[in-house]
Structure formats: structure tokens, C-alpha cells
Design an enzyme around this catalytic site. Structure first.
Site, short mmCIF file in Angstrom:
data_model
loop_
_atom_site.label_atom_id
_atom_site.label_comp_id
_atom_site.label_asym_id
_atom_site.label_seq_id
_atom_site.Cartn_x
_atom_site.Cartn_y
_atom_site.Cartn_z
N GLY A 27 -4.60 -12.09 -0.38
CA GLY A 27 -4.63 -10.50 -0.56
C GLY A 27 -4.49 -10.33 -1.82
N SER A 146 10.34 -7.37 -4.91
CA SER A 146 10.57 -6.10 -5.28
C SER A 146 10.27 -6.03 -6.83
CB SER A 146 11.98 -5.57 -5.25
OG SER A 146 12.11 -4.49 -5.74
N LYS A 200 15.64 -6.68 1.71
CA LYS A 200 14.45 -5.80 0.99
C LYS A 200 14.33 -4.43 1.64
CE LYS A 200 11.28 -4.76 -1.91
NZ LYS A 200 10.12 -3.88 -1.31
N HIS A 203 17.49 -2.67 -0.01
CA HIS A 203 17.36 -2.46 -1.35
C HIS A 203 16.40 -1.15 -1.47
CE1 HIS A 203 14.51 -2.54 -4.46
NE2 HIS A 203 15.15 -3.14 -5.25
N ASN A 204 15.47 -1.05 -0.55
CA ASN A 204 14.41 0.21 -0.99
C ASN A 204 15.27 1.46 -0.55
OD1 ASN A 204 12.81 -1.75 -1.49
ND2 ASN A 204 11.14 -0.63 -0.67
N GLU A 207 17.67 2.19 -3.21
CA GLU A 207 16.71 2.92 -4.23
C GLU A 207 16.49 4.27 -3.95
OE1 GLU A 207 12.99 0.54 -4.83
OE2 GLU A 207 12.04 2.04 -4.60
N1 LIG Z 1 2.74 -2.05 -4.43
C1 LIG Z 1 3.89 -2.11 -4.73
O1 LIG Z 1 4.44 -1.74 -5.42
C2 LIG Z 1 4.43 -3.05 -3.78
C3 LIG Z 1 6.04 -3.55 -3.97
C4 LIG Z 1 6.54 -4.32 -3.20
C5 LIG Z 1 5.55 -4.79 -1.90
N2 LIG Z 1 4.33 -4.64 -1.63
C6 LIG Z 1 3.94 -4.73 -0.42
O2 LIG Z 1 3.20 -6.07 -0.91
C7 LIG Z 1 1.80 -5.83 0.22
C8 LIG Z 1 0.47 -5.86 -0.89
O3 LIG Z 1 0.48 -4.38 -1.49
P1 LIG Z 1 -0.33 -4.08 -2.49
O4 LIG Z 1 -0.18 -2.73 -2.97
O5 LIG Z 1 -0.76 -5.03 -3.38
O6 LIG Z 1 -1.83 -3.91 -1.37
P2 LIG Z 1 -2.07 -2.92 -0.11
O7 LIG Z 1 -2.90 -1.79 -0.84
O8 LIG Z 1 -0.83 -2.65 0.69
O9 LIG Z 1 -3.06 -3.74 0.64
C9 LIG Z 1 -4.53 -4.21 0.19
C10 LIG Z 1 -4.70 -5.69 0.52
O10 LIG Z 1 -4.52 -5.99 2.01
C11 LIG Z 1 -5.69 -6.47 2.49
N3 LIG Z 1 -5.81 -6.27 3.82
C12 LIG Z 1 -5.96 -5.22 4.42
N4 LIG Z 1 -6.14 -5.31 5.73
C13 LIG Z 1 -6.56 -6.54 6.02
C14 LIG Z 1 -6.82 -7.34 7.07
N5 LIG Z 1 -7.05 -6.90 8.31
N6 LIG Z 1 -7.04 -8.67 6.73
C15 LIG Z 1 -6.85 -9.17 5.61
N7 LIG Z 1 -6.63 -8.64 4.55
C16 LIG Z 1 -6.33 -7.14 4.81
C17 LIG Z 1 -6.79 -5.92 1.53
O11 LIG Z 1 -8.15 -6.77 1.42
P3 LIG Z 1 -9.34 -5.91 1.15
O12 LIG Z 1 -9.61 -6.10 -0.29
O13 LIG Z 1 -10.25 -6.87 1.88
O14 LIG Z 1 -9.30 -4.72 1.62
C18 LIG Z 1 -6.11 -5.90 0.18
O15 LIG Z 1 -6.03 -7.24 -0.26
C19 LIG Z 1 2.00 -4.56 0.93
O16 LIG Z 1 2.60 -5.09 2.22
C20 LIG Z 1 2.97 -4.04 0.07
O17 LIG Z 1 3.75 -3.17 0.97
C21 LIG Z 1 3.92 -3.63 -2.42
#
Ligand SMILES: NC(=O)c1ccc[n+]([C@@H]2O[C@H](COP(=O)([O-])OP(=O)(O)OC[C@H]3O[C@@H](n4cnc5c(N)ncnc54)[C@H](OP(=O)(O)O)[C@@H]3O)[C@@H](O)[C@H]2O)c1
Length: 498
Positions: A27, A146, A200, A203-204, A207
Site C-alpha cells: 500500500g 499517528s 490509537k 488518541h484520535n 485529538e
Molecule cells: N492519511 C493519514 O494521515 C493517516 C494517518 C494515520 C493512519 N492512516 C491510515 O493509513 C492507511 C493508509 O492511508 P493512506 O491515506 O495512505 O491511503 P488510503 O487512501 O487510505 O488508501 C489507499 C491505498 O489503499 C490501497 N487499496 C485500496 N483498496 C485496496 C484493495 N482492495 N487491495 C489492495 N490495496 C488496496 C490503494 O491501492 P491502489 O493504489 O491500487 O488504489 C492505496 O495504496 C489507512 O488505513 C488510513 O486510515 C492514515
């Protein structure tokens, strides 16, 4: 460092587990790619990367040759590129995508390998997943991450759960990439199965409360003193040099200082006043309701976001009777600002105390041995609620690990004593001038609820006994009682029906 590429012979199946990478990331959206770069920046790590759609992998590898990533384009290649025990961090959308990736990894990995979910998964999903994955012989770790993209790249706060066995392999890797606060890495093995994602989640929730309290403080100051956002930014910058010092106060100053390039207005005045949410605040409140833990500050903050987004209701409610906040001005702006600061600090103490209560209740319910002091320490760096104040929480739990209410630790008793009068004044002012301050006022009500010698809960028990024969206990003797309300109203001993 010269790193070998994936052995070609290994690319058709699970491989021998002798690939070049010691850790992999699945991912590669914003979080995964930054975490992969952070991992790769440590000399001891060689990082395999895989994304469902190839373009993200290509882009990452091309943009960061210095990371010497080992790219994989199928799950088989990914497994082949990893040393045993294979260790992979999943950073994909929470929910079904996470299940889909776990299934794929179990197909190509072998028992003993470690699958880590670093997404924002609901802790009950993590409990379910760990059960299924561990029954098949793999290690599964649900890990809270986080700090957003900046944290993922430069050092997040990490909250891993999962089995002790996985922590042995994973601990050193996570310590190498976590934020460092006062010389200590912001990671600890929080507890088993869903403990990391639970912590976590809370934590949120905290927040949400912290952000709402800051927003209420800004609103009161702006309406009460007429200061501009840029002037208020300086107040927050000043607060950030004192006991309120925190990332959220710091970025509040930055946001308030920002001028919109298109209009020349303060940016905060051109942003639509409807707050979004991704659901972790709601999870915190829903879970707290299930556990019977009053997290009123977090709940008010979550509801305040919902209220702000109900534009259609707000549009028809503007003419409801009440004082106009336009008419509100304070005489002594400096004194008022100091009162707001104290009210903010006191309310913040309440919100954190409630959050830690929820973690304690969750730990008791799910059988996790969570060290609350250690949790407050790993939040001191990397994460969104990082703050100097967390040291005071760590001190309180160091002094008494089973402290029943954080508010009663000596440091907080002193701080609440100092803030008392200002806090009450600010809640009064907000009510009388019609300025909504739901988190300030609910925090004060919670505080007074805890302090109260007698609560009107006695009357509620009487009402419950009246209409539902739910019984009550007496202050003067043991046992459970019921009044025969529809007969002669005499009292009988009864079985406790709650
Ligand atoms: N953004 C933040 O600030 C933050 C902070 C802490 C935690 N998180 C958590 O970290 C995780 C990633 O967050 P993000 O913002 O980087 O990405 P995201 O937008 O939540 O997810 C996109 C990613 O998921 C993949 N994906 C979606 N469906 C899939 C499937 N069925 N099989 C395989 N891969 C799949 C996508 O692949 P494709 O490129 O192929 O679509 C892409 O790599 C999430 O759970 C999010 O809640 C995010």
C-alpha cells in the site's frame, strides 16, 4: 549500500524466505510510501514495496532511488523478496481492502511470518483478524500509526498490539523509525491483539476534543475582543511557549496567520465552517458508550463537528431567539484571554482524563495489560496530540499506576484549582452571550459531577423503580429494594434487576 534485487528463482511462489528485504510495505499511497521511505532511511533496513496498482510502486521507486527499494509487482514477488520471518506492514484503506490484502499475504507467506496492519482499523476488526490469522499459524499485529504523512516519513508515534513473539522481531525495527521524545522512541508494545488500534482510536478521540477546545477558545477570543485571526495567531504562539505547548496549538497559530491569496482575507474566513470526520471520533464515543465510560468532551467534540455539517438545519435556525453574540464585547481583553487560556487548559485535562479512563476500561474488558504511563510517553512525539503536558500524565501514572482518576493526581489538582474561577466564568460568559462552547461547558459539568457529594441519580433510580420495578439500593442498609408504587407504597426487599 549495495543491495541485491529480488532473486529471480523466487518469483513464482512464496519463495525461500531468503530475499534481500528484512521488511516490506503493502500500500504505497501517502502513508505507506512515507513509512517505506522512513524504513529505508535506516542503514539496517532493506525495504520491499508493493502496491495493488503498479503505477504507485513505479513512481515511488523512481522518485527515491536513494531508498534502494526492492519493488514487487505481484504478491508472489513480494513474498520472495523478504527474509524469514517475513515481515510486512499493510498501509491500505481500512475495512475490506485490509482483509483482501491479509488474504493475499496469507496465500504467499508461511506460518511464523508477521503481518502488520498499520491502517486505522477498528480494534474489534483487529481482534477478529488476529484470531483468524494466528489460527493459521501466522503472527498478526494491529498497529496504530499517528502523525499523518509527515510523521510517517520523519517519525510517527506507533502503537502496536499483537503477540509477544512478533514484538521480538518488530520492536527493533519500529524503534528505529518512530519519533523520539526526550531520548525515548515513541513506540511500545501496547498489549495483545486489538490493544494498539484501541489506543490509537482513543488518541484520535482525544485529538477531536483538543481541536474542538482550541476552536472554542479562538471563537470566544475573536468575538469577545474583536481581534483579527492574525492577532489571535500571536496569542496561540505565546500560549505555545507555556503549559499548553503542543503541536495542535502550534498549527493553530499557523492556520490563523494564513492569508488567502485569492481574496486577501484570513484563510480561516474563507473556509466553509463545516468540519469533516473520518469516523475514529465516533468509534471512540460508541466504544465508550458500550464500556459505560463518560467521555463527554470527546462526544461533544464529535457532535460539534456533526452540528457544523448540518447546513440545512443551521440555515433554518438562525432566527431562533437568544442573545446575539455580535453584542458581546469584553472590557479587559488581556484578562479575558487569560481566562480563556485557563478554561482551555482545565477542559483539556478533563478530555485527556476521560480518554485514559476509556483505555483503562477497554484494557479491563478485553484483558489487555496496558501501561498508561507508557502510552502517554509514546504520544509525546510524532503524533497529532503531542504535547509537553503528556509528561505530566506520565508522571501521574509513574507515581500511581492504578490511579482511578487522572484529575486527582497532585499536579492536575493544582492546575484545576488555579483554573477554576476562570473556567466557570468563561462557561457563564459563553452561555449568557450565546456563543456555543459545548466542550468547555460539558467538561466543567463532568468535573462538577465527579466532585458532587450527592447526584440526582438517586431520583433517576426512584423513577426507574416506579415505572419498571428496577429496584434501588439504600444509603442506610445493605440489600436491594422496591417500593410497591401501585399498591400501598410500602417497601419490600427485591432482587436486583438493574
Ligand atoms: N492519511 C493519514 O494521515 C493517516 C494517518 C494515520 C493512519 N492512516 C491510515 O493509513 C492507511 C493508509 O492511508 P493512506 O491515506 O495512505 O491511503 P488510503 O487512501 O487510505 O488508501 C489507499 C491505498 O489503499 C490501497 N487499496 C485500496 N483498496 C485496496 C484493495 N482492495 N487491495 C489492495 N490495496 C488496496 C490503494 O491501492 P491502489 O493504489 O491500487 O488504489 C492505496 O495504496 C489507512 O488505513 C488510513 O486510515 C492514515
Amino acid at each position: 549500500m549495495d543491495r541485491p534485487t529480488t532473486p529471480e528463482a523466487d518469483t513464482s511462489g512464496a519463495g525461500t524466505g531468503s530475499g534481500p528485504a528484512n521488511i516490506g510495505v503493502v500500500g504505497l499511497a501517502v502513508m505507506g510510501s512515507n513509512l517505506a521511505r522512513n524504513l529505508a532511511s535506516r542503514e539496517e533496513n532493506t525495504v520491499a514495496v508493493f502496491n495493488r496498482s503498479r503505477s504507485k510502486t513505479d513512481e515511488l521507486v523512481e522518485a527515491h532511488p536513494e531508498a534502494e527499494f526492492v519493488p514487487a509487482f505481484t504478491y508472489e514477488e513480494f513474498a520472495a523478496s523478504l527474509q524469514k520471518p517475513r515481515t510486512a506492514i499493510i498501509m491500505v484503506k481500512a475495512g475490506r481492502p485490509t482483509d483482501a490484502v491479509i488474504d493475499e499475504l496469507m496465500r504467499v507467506f508461511e506460518p511464523g511470518d508477521i503481518i502488520i496492519d498499520g491502517g486505522n482499523s477498528l480494534f474489534t476488526d483487529t481482534i477478529r483478524r488476529e484470531k483468524a490469522v494466528s489460527e493459521a499459524g501466522y503472527n498478526f499485529v494491529g498497529m496504530g500509526v499517528s502523525g499523518g504523512e509527515e510523521g510517517a516519513l520523519n517519525g510517527p508515534s506507533l502503537m502496536p498490539g499483537g503477540p509477544d513473539e512478533a514484538w521480538v522481531t518488530l520492536g527493533p525495527i519500529l524503534k528505529s523509525i518512530a519519533a523520539v521524545a526526550e531520548g525515548e522512541p515513541c513506540v511500545t508494545h501496547v498489549g495483545h491483539d486489538g490493544a494498539g488500534h484501541f489506543v490509537k482510536m482513543v488518541h484520535n478521540g482525544i485529538e477531536y476534543a483538543d481541536m474542538q477546545l482550541i476552536a472554542e477558545a479562538y471563537d470566544l477570543i475573536r468575538r469577545g475582543t474583536g481581534k483579527t485571526p492574525a492577532e489571535i495567531a500571536e496569542i496561540f504562539a505565546e500560549w505555545n511557549r507555556g503549559e499548553l505547548e503542543s503541536y495542535l496549538i502550534e498549527i493553530t497559530a499557523e492556520v490563523l496567520r494564513q492569508t488567502d491569496a485569492a481574496t486577501g482575507l484570513p484563510l480561516v474566513d474563507v473556509i466553509v465552517d463545516e468540519a469533516g470526520a473520518k469516523g475514529t471520533g465516533a468509534w471512540t464515543v460508541q466504544t465508550a458508550l458500550d464500556l459505560g465510560v463518560p467521555v463527554s468532551g470527546i462526544a461533544e467534540a464529535t457532535f460539534a463537528r456533526s452540528l457544523s455539517s448540518h447546513r440545512e438545519q443551521r440555515d433554518v435556525s438562525g432566527a431562533l431567539p437568544g442573545p446575539s453574540s455580535e453584542d458581546f464585547t469584553v472590557e479587559d481583553a488581556d484578562a479575558f484571554i487569560e481566562q480563556v487560556r485557563l478554561a482551555l487548559y482545565a477542559s483539556k485535562i478533563v478530555a485527556y482524563s476521560q480518554g485514559f479512563d476509556e483505555i483503562r476500561a477497554g484494557a479491563a474488558q478485553y484483558g489487555w495489560n496496558i501501561d498508561l504511563g507508557a502510552v502517554s510517553k509514546i504520544w509525546r512525539g510524532g503524533c497529532i496530540i503531542r504535547a509537553q503536558f503528556l509528561n505530566r500524565i506520565a508522571d501521574a501514572y509513574d507515581a500511581e499506576a492504578t490511579l482511578p482518576v487522572l484529575l486527582t493526581a497532585p499536579y492536575f489538582v493544582e492546575a484545576l484549582g488555579r483554573a477554576q474561577d476562570a473556567w466557570r466564568e468563561i462557561v457563564q460568559v459563553s452561555a449568557s452571550s450565546g456563543i456555543p462552547a459545548p466542550a468547555f461547558s460539558s467538561s466543567l459539568a463532568y468535573y462538577d459531577g465527579l466532585r458532587a457529594d450527592r447526584l440526582p441519580a438517586a431520583l433517576i433510580q426512584g423513577q426507574r423503580d416506579f415505572f419498571g420495578a428496577h429496584t434501588y439500593r439504600r444509603t442506610d442498609k445493605e440489600g436491594t429494594f422496591h417500593t410497591l408504587w401501585s399498591a400501598d407504597r410500602s417497601e419490600i426487599e427485591a432482587e436486583d434487576t438493574h
